[in-house]
Design an enzyme around this catalytic site. Structure first.
Site, PDB file in Angstrom:
ATOM      1  N   CYS B 167       0.841  -1.212   0.000  1.00 51.44           N
ATOM      2  CA  CYS B 167       0.000   0.000   0.000  1.00 51.44           C
ATOM      3  C   CYS B 167       0.872   1.257   0.000  1.00 51.44           C
ATOM      4  CB  CYS B 167      -0.894   0.028   1.234  1.00 51.44           C
ATOM      5  SG  CYS B 167      -1.755  -1.506   1.593  1.00 51.44           S
ATOM      6  N   CYS B 212      -7.906  -3.311  -4.540  1.00 51.98           N
ATOM      7  CA  CYS B 212      -6.468  -3.008  -4.482  1.00 51.98           C
ATOM      8  C   CYS B 212      -5.654  -4.301  -4.529  1.00 51.98           C
ATOM      9  CB  CYS B 212      -6.115  -2.232  -3.208  1.00 51.98           C
ATOM     10  SG  CYS B 212      -6.503  -0.474  -3.298  1.00 51.98           S
TER      11      CYS B 212
END
Lengths: 151, 251, 106
Positions: B167, B212
């Protein structure tokens, strides 16, 4: 005419890298002029007194802001009867048909449309008395960066 | 997914501290184009409000409705969403807002839990979250929530997937730059549940996080997975002070 | 879940041209989408939206799959008398919805 053909070709080249191969194969470019003629019955539309507002670049083809305005007194004698929204490269060429009349008071419609790929769109206003007006605009559609399987 | 969690725990020892939070903190709205920004701000045209309206109706529906215990949501739920995920003493675990709604359904109302991403669950979550609109994110990561927070913090900086990205590589190190034509956000969770134009519907933060995982070509955790919950808590802490804006509109 | 709404100004002068806004909850299925198991999702869109005021149709839209999910429209009408402004819609599966808002005309 030659210039217009060149611009169209240049547009196609610019648009090409943004399109997935499948979209290019299955969404051939329609002849917008022929589509417009199918609505007007061959009559030549005026390009005055009509405005199409769409973004030049759309963030996502699923929801593209759209507004059309036609100058008209919107009286019984002189009004906009209908507005056709036509697409050059969507799977279906007819996006919407809006029916208006004197009770509308103003010939203006706002909505949000889907564009499968970057393309030109046309709006044709049918006036009382059998005349037509035409506006066109090109919208480029950004390819999504964050791919998503959708569930 | 268990392997991934184990990996996160290994990384934990080497990386005890969280990466510095982006300065200045900017909500996802900042990275939207003017059209979607305007759509989110429009209290009639924002499609997420259709789910809020459905949630408002659900609040008072049924033999034992939410309203029977909680009364008027505008008062009782004000600020609630800003404090989730949180440790729930009654349940003995950390839950997010949707998890708390599920617990009310099964525990208090005697009803089956809603399915993840079902219209009803999203509608109730959006209605409750809406009551905290404009209020700053303020979660607690101490006490019994600490292990979950640390798991999320470590997962946030653990490389995953075929693209081998964490991330932090996008949302701390490269925010404001572009991926193709799209600006990369700081990854703050202020908008959720949000109407995502790519989905053409409202979705939860867990759905966005799963996307994601998919984006970096990693196996997607199931809804409700501990990794997703831990990430949610970490993100809420990381976005501390930013105003909630659900239902947001996102690309 | 047929859910939608319409917004008009609360008050207007007789003959004044005012804006109506409509938002409808609908997936606007194109017919081109497939489920994860390969099954095609049949086309189902809101195909007609009609708005009436003072006994007259003031706006009607015929729609296809090129309109965004959860369709939004803004259009105009001449305020003629106090009463309801009503919008009705129907999709390809025959499901109907209706919403209305009140306008006071003086």
């Amino acid at each position: 005419m030659r210039r217009r053909r060149f611009l169209r070709a240049a547009g196609a080249v610019l648009a090409a890298p943004a399109l997935p191969a499948a979209a290019q194969a299955f969404l051939p470019r329609r002849d917008l002029a022929a589509l417009v003629a199918s609505v007007t019955g061959g009559a030549t539309p005026s390009r005055e007194g009509i405005a199409l507002e769409v973004p030049a670049l759309a963030e996502n083809g699923n929801s593209v802001a759209f507004r059309v305005r036609v100058e008209s007194p919107m009286t019984e004698a002189d009004h906009v009867r209908a507005i056709h929204v036509l697409s050059e490269r969507n799977p279906r060429e007819r996006v919407a048909l809006f029916h208006l009349g004197p009770a509308s008071g103003r010939a203006e419609v706002t909505t949000r449309i889907r564009l499968a790929v970057g393309q030109r769109i046309a709006v044709v206003a049918a006036l009382s008395g059998g005349r037509f007006r035409l506006a066109e605009a090109a919208v480029e559609v950004t390819a999504a960066a964050c791919i998503d399987e959708g569930t | 997914m268990r392997a991934l969690a184990a990996l996160a725990l290994c990384a934990c020892a080497a990386a005890a501290a969280a990466p510095p939070r982006p300065e200045p903190p900017l909500p996802g709205t900042h990275f939207l184009g003017s059209d979607l920004k305007a759509l989110q701000a429009d209290d009639f045209a924002n499609p997420g409000l259709l789910w809020v309206a459905r949630g408002e109706a659900l609040w008072s529906e049924g033999a034992k409705p939410c309203a029977a215990c909680h009364g008027e949501a505008a008062r009782s739920m004000r600020g609630a969403a800003a404090r989730y995920p949180r440790f729930d003493a009654g349940l003995g675990r950390v839950v997010n807002l949707e998890g708390r709604i599920d617990a009310c359904r099964t525990g208090r109302q005697g009803l089956p839990a809603f399915a993840p991403e079902s219209p009803e669950r999203l509608a109730l979550a959006a209605f409750v979250a809406r009551q905290s609109r404009g209020m700053p994110l303020a979660v607690s990561v101490d006490g019994p929530a600490r292990p979950v927070f640390e798991r999320g913090r470590d997962l946030y900086r653990t490389r995953i997937g075929q693209l081998n990205l964490a991330c932090t590589h996008c949302h701390d190190e490269r925010w404001g730059k572009t991926l193709l034509a799209e600006p990369i956000s700081q990854g703050h969770p202020t908008a959720w549940p949000a109407y995502r134009v790519e989905w053409q519907t409202l979705g939860s933060l867990q759905r966005r996080l799963r996307a994601c995982f998919f984006g970096v070509r990693a196996a997607m955790p199931d809804y409700g997975d501990g990794d997703l919950l831990a990430l949610e808590l970490y993100l809420a802490w990381r976005g501390e002070g930013l105003a909630l804006e659900s239902p947001g509109v996102r690309r | 879940m047929a859910l939608g709404r319409i917004q008009v100004p609360a008050r207007a002068r007789r003959g004044e041209v005012v804006e109506a806004r409509v938002l409808i909850r609908h997936a606007m299925e194109t017919g081109f989408r497939r489920e994860a198991d390969g099954r095609a999702v049949p086309m189902n869109v809101v195909n007609t939206v009609t708005c009436r005021h003072a006994g007259r149709e003031v706006f009607r839209a015929e729609l296809g799959s090129g309109i965004s999910a959860n369709p939004y429209f803004a259009f105009w009408f001449r305020a003629e008398e106090s009463g309801e402004v009503t919008v009705e819609w129907v999709d390809d599966a025959g499901e109907r919805g209706v919403a209305s808002a009140r306008i006071e005309v003086s």
